[in-house]
Structures are given as C-alpha cells and as structure tokens.
Design a protein around this motif. Structure first.
Motif, PDB file in Angstrom:
ATOM      1  N   ASN A  58     102.119  15.766 -19.501  1.00  0.00           N
ATOM      2  CA  ASN A  58     102.337  16.927 -18.651  1.00  0.00           C
ATOM      3  C   ASN A  58     101.029  17.470 -18.081  1.00  0.00           C
ATOM      4  O   ASN A  58     101.031  18.301 -17.163  1.00  0.00           O
ATOM      5  CB  ASN A  58     103.034  18.039 -19.433  1.00  0.00           C
ATOM      6  CG  ASN A  58     102.229  18.491 -20.644  1.00  0.00           C
ATOM      7  OD1 ASN A  58     101.794  17.660 -21.427  1.00  0.00           O
ATOM      8  ND2 ASN A  58     102.060  19.792 -20.811  1.00  0.00           N
ATOM      9  N   ARG A  59      99.913  16.964 -18.596  1.00  0.00           N
ATOM     10  CA  ARG A  59      98.592  17.367 -18.114  1.00  0.00           C
ATOM     11  C   ARG A  59      97.967  16.257 -17.281  1.00  0.00           C
ATOM     12  O   ARG A  59      98.244  15.072 -17.494  1.00  0.00           O
ATOM     13  CB  ARG A  59      97.679  17.704 -19.294  1.00  0.00           C
ATOM     14  CG  ARG A  59      98.184  18.802 -20.204  1.00  0.00           C
ATOM     15  CD  ARG A  59      98.271  20.133 -19.469  1.00  0.00           C
ATOM     16  NE  ARG A  59      98.664  21.219 -20.373  1.00  0.00           N
ATOM     17  CZ  ARG A  59      98.887  22.468 -19.984  1.00  0.00           C
ATOM     18  NH1 ARG A  59      98.742  22.787 -18.695  1.00  0.00           N
ATOM     19  NH2 ARG A  59      99.247  23.397 -20.851  1.00  0.00           N
ATOM     20  N   TYR A  60      97.087  16.637 -16.373  1.00  0.00           N
ATOM     21  CA  TYR A  60      96.373  15.633 -15.583  1.00  0.00           C
ATOM     22  C   TYR A  60      95.438  14.814 -16.474  1.00  0.00           C
ATOM     23  O   TYR A  60      94.976  15.299 -17.515  1.00  0.00           O
ATOM     24  CB  TYR A  60      95.547  16.314 -14.486  1.00  0.00           C
ATOM     25  CG  TYR A  60      96.365  16.820 -13.318  1.00  0.00           C
ATOM     26  CD1 TYR A  60      97.059  15.950 -12.491  1.00  0.00           C
ATOM     27  CD2 TYR A  60      96.431  18.181 -13.044  1.00  0.00           C
ATOM     28  CE1 TYR A  60      97.794  16.416 -11.425  1.00  0.00           C
ATOM     29  CE2 TYR A  60      97.163  18.669 -11.974  1.00  0.00           C
ATOM     30  CZ  TYR A  60      97.851  17.777 -11.172  1.00  0.00           C
ATOM     31  OH  TYR A  60      98.588  18.241 -10.109  1.00  0.00           O
ATOM     32  N   PRO A  61      95.147  13.586 -16.045  1.00  0.00           N
ATOM     33  CA  PRO A  61      94.218  12.756 -16.820  1.00  0.00           C
ATOM     34  C   PRO A  61      92.773  13.225 -16.658  1.00  0.00           C
ATOM     35  O   PRO A  61      92.478  14.109 -15.836  1.00  0.00           O
ATOM     36  CB  PRO A  61      94.406  11.365 -16.212  1.00  0.00           C
ATOM     37  CG  PRO A  61      94.805  11.635 -14.799  1.00  0.00           C
ATOM     38  CD  PRO A  61      95.660  12.878 -14.856  1.00  0.00           C
ATOM     39  N   ASP A  62      91.886  12.624 -17.431  1.00  0.00           N
ATOM     40  CA  ASP A  62      90.450  12.858 -17.257  1.00  0.00           C
ATOM     41  C   ASP A  62      90.095  12.459 -15.834  1.00  0.00           C
ATOM     42  O   ASP A  62      90.139  11.285 -15.469  1.00  0.00           O
ATOM     43  CB  ASP A  62      89.670  12.021 -18.278  1.00  0.00           C
ATOM     44  CG  ASP A  62      88.161  12.124 -18.101  1.00  0.00           C
ATOM     45  OD1 ASP A  62      87.702  12.832 -17.191  1.00  0.00           O
ATOM     46  OD2 ASP A  62      87.438  11.463 -18.864  1.00  0.00           O
ATOM     47  N   ARG A  63      89.746  13.438 -15.024  1.00  0.00           N
ATOM     48  CA  ARG A  63      89.560  13.208 -13.583  1.00  0.00           C
ATOM     49  C   ARG A  63      88.492  12.157 -13.297  1.00  0.00           C
ATOM     50  O   ARG A  63      88.616  11.357 -12.371  1.00  0.00           O
ATOM     51  CB  ARG A  63      89.196  14.527 -12.903  1.00  0.00           C
ATOM     52  CG  ARG A  63      89.041  14.432 -11.384  1.00  0.00           C
ATOM     53  CD  ARG A  63      88.772  15.799 -10.785  1.00  0.00           C
ATOM     54  NE  ARG A  63      87.607  16.426 -11.403  1.00  0.00           N
ATOM     55  CZ  ARG A  63      87.585  17.711 -11.792  1.00  0.00           C
ATOM     56  NH1 ARG A  63      88.645  18.484 -11.632  1.00  0.00           N
ATOM     57  NH2 ARG A  63      86.491  18.220 -12.336  1.00  0.00           N
ATOM     58  N   ASP A  64      87.433  12.143 -14.074  1.00  0.00           N
ATOM     59  CA  ASP A  64      86.321  11.230 -13.806  1.00  0.00           C
ATOM     60  C   ASP A  64      86.230  10.093 -14.822  1.00  0.00           C
ATOM     61  O   ASP A  64      85.234   9.364 -14.836  1.00  0.00           O
ATOM     62  CB  ASP A  64      85.005  12.008 -13.782  1.00  0.00           C
ATOM     63  CG  ASP A  64      84.958  13.002 -12.614  1.00  0.00           C
ATOM     64  OD1 ASP A  64      85.541  12.675 -11.556  1.00  0.00           O
ATOM     65  OD2 ASP A  64      84.374  14.080 -12.769  1.00  0.00           O
ATOM     66  N   ALA A  65      87.253   9.937 -15.670  1.00  0.00           N
ATOM     67  CA  ALA A  65      87.350   8.802 -16.599  1.00  0.00           C
ATOM     68  C   ALA A  65      86.055   8.597 -17.377  1.00  0.00           C
ATOM     69  O   ALA A  65      85.551   7.479 -17.487  1.00  0.00           O
ATOM     70  CB  ALA A  65      87.734   7.535 -15.837  1.00  0.00           C
TER      71      ALA A  65
END
Length: 356
Positions: A58-65
């Motif tokens: 339900n949360r966004y992933p790590d934007r910058d991986a």
C-alpha cells in the motif's frame, strides 16, 4: 479508424514495433534468454521475501532503489559505490533515460551497425536523430574509422555494444578508448552479455575512473536468468546518475522488482553457475556450424550469428517446421541462434541437418 488516422508524430509513421516472434514451439532459441530456470532455493527465498514485502504494497517503493543500487555496486566491483549505479525496468529503460537526459530535439545519437536494433528505436522515441555508421565486413570496428565517423557527425551520444548484438563479438578496449577520445558527448557501452565473454575479456568498467562521460549498461535478463524481472542497470560517474534523476519517473521500480533483483543477487553464484555450460555449448555450436561449411561470427555472447543464406527466410521456416525457433535479425543473409540447453542445441543441430 486505423493508426494512419491518428495524429501521431510524423517520424513515427510507417514504423513497426520492436519484437521477436512469440511462437509456441518445443525449442525457442530466438530471444537470447538463459534456458536454465531459477533454482528451487532461489524460488523459495523469493517467495518468502515477496510475502514479507506484500504487507507494505500500500506504500510506494524506495524511489531511488538505494539498497538495490548498493547490491549492484558490490556485484560489479571495480571500487564502484551506490552513487555510481542506477537501475530501471530493463536495460532498455536505462537507455531511454540516457537519451532523455542527453539526447532530444536537435541532438543526435550514433551507432555502428549491425548492432542492437532497439538503439535506433529508442533514439527515435526520444526525438533524437539517429546516425548510422558501418562496421567492417567481418563485423569488427576499426578504431580509426570509428573515430573518423564520430568526428564527421559529432553525435551527442555514441552507442557501442560489447559483446555486440547480433554478431556476438566483444569490443577491444583500444577501440572503446579511441571512441572516447573522439566523442564530444556521452559514450554508452552496452554490456548486456558481458558475463558470457571469453575468459580474459576486459570490461569497459575498467575505464570509468578516467572517463566521466562513459556509461556502461548491464542487465539481469541474460546471464542472471531473470528476464521476467525486467531489471537493467548502469555504472557511471555520480554526476551522470544525478542527470538521470531529472528524467526518471517517480517510483519507476516496483517493490516486487527491487525485491526480486536483490534476491537474485544473493543467489548469483547459483544463477551464474550456468554461464560456463552455455559458453561451452556456444563454442561447440560455432565449431559445428563451421564444420557444415557455414560462415560464423566469433561470439562472446550466448548466441551465434551464422550464414550466409541467399534465402534466409526459407531456412528459418524450415527450422520452424521442425519445432525450432531462431531469429531473423541483422544482415539479410544471416540468422541468429540463442544458446539453449544441451538437449535444445541437439534439436537445433538435427533440424539444421534436415534443412541443409
């Protein structure tokens, strides 16, 4: 209404989408995949990690991986750090982001053909002009002529492919150095098949410290046998990564993609354990085809380009009739076969015997 009735860009009219035939046959040797599936241990580990990550979808992933990029840097070695590595959905998205940042309207990109057919397609898609330069008759690249072509056309981006697709041969470092010396803009060395190169073949990664405008791209689709994950990455100067942050879409790598890639990296010894067998099968295939009187390009990849056929379509169709799918790609008189398992290559040889 059809496509011609839509107000698409003029430079896209008459084009056809990229894609190898997807035909359900017993032996598929046309898309350069690793034929060996992930081990049960990897599958179990991945299932556990995905199950754990599913609770946070339900949360966004790590934007910058960040964690993934640190793992990729550790795998590549050469003293690389996470701020020198970037990842995206397959190496094609990496290439697209490079062209979004360094190409565009009024700019150009150059490639030495025959080479990866997606390079001009992605270039066109980013509204960048494509400049074709030629290879030698044996598909090699003469350093002096390559430098002269760059000086003549002054491209903003230069693509080299090592090992080259569809011909298979790795580029000597001397050639890459000559291109770097001549190029004003960015030089991209596409090393999608680097893990399959013959022992002792140096990587362009060794040139990164002295060349801040060099980009080396890789993928987990080939040697890592993770084509379904869609994970490509690059190594470059930290400033290059900062430039790509300006054009990347937010949250472009899903939580599941990042998880799968990190699990694969943990199991890399297992996954890359098939490389030696595929190299041996490749070399045996080259020898067998040459023994049949065919011309074969030297290969450092997991595929072999062979010919020459006055009517390659007839040969391709003949193999297909025997349940073997290979690729019509590259120069008109040539065909390309991906290296499969021992059983698949035996089926390819048996079908070739019949067709020849």
């Amino acid at each position: 209404m059809n496509l011609d009735d839509l107000p698409i860009r003029d430079d896209l009219r008459g084009k056809t989408p990229y894609g190898a035939p997807q035909i359900d046959v017993p032996v598929r040797l046309n898309t350069n995949e690793n034929p060996y599936p992930p081990s049960p241990e990897l599958v179990a580990d991945l299932a556990a990690e995905v199950a754990a990550g599913a609770a946070t979808l339900n949360r966004y992933p790590d934007r910058d991986a960040l964690a993934l990029r640190a793992d990729l840097a550790a795998y590549l070695g050469h003293g690389l750090t996470s701020d020198q590595v970037w990842a995206a959905n397959g190496s094609n998205e990496v290439l697209q982001q490079i062209l979004q940042a360094f190409g565009g309207h009024g700019r150009s990109a150059m490639g030495f053909e025959p080479s990866y057919s997606m390079h001009p397609i992605i270039t066109t898609g980013t509204n960048t002009a494509w400049v074709r330069a030629a290879r030698e008759e044996d598909f090699s690249l003469d350093p002096g002529r390559a430098a002269a072509a760059i000086e003549e056309h002054d491209p903003d981006v230069v693509f080299l492919t090592s090992p080259n697709n569809p011909t298979g041969t790795a580029q000597p470092l001397e050639t890459i150095k000559a291109v770097l010396a001549a190029a004003r803009g960015m030089v991209v060395v596409d090393e999608a098949y680097a893990e399959f190169a013959r022992e002792g073949t140096p990587s362009a990664l060794t040139l990164l410290p002295e060349h801040p405008r060099l980009i080396v791209t890789r993928t987990m689709s080939k040697a890592f046998a993770m084509a379904g994950t869609r994970l490509g990455y690059l190594a470059a100067h930290p400033a290059v990564v900062q430039a790509l942050l300006l054009v990347r879409l937010p949250y472009h790598l899903s939580t599941l993609t990042q998880t799968a890639a990190r699990v694969a990296l943990r199991h890399r010894e297992d996954l890359l354990g098939t490389v030696a067998a595929l190299r041996a099968e490749r070399d045996a295939t080259v020898a067998w085809l040459r023994d049949k009187g065919l011309t074969v390009a030297d290969s450092d990849a997991n595929f072999v380009l062979f010919g020459r056929f006055p009517d390659r379509r007839r040969v391709w169709e003949g193999l297909l009739e025997h349940g073997v799918l290979i690729r019509e790609v590259g120069p008109p008189e040539w065909l390309r076969v991906s290296i499969g398992t021992g059983e698949e290559m035996a089926a390819f040889r048996a079908a070739m015997e019949e067709v020849l």
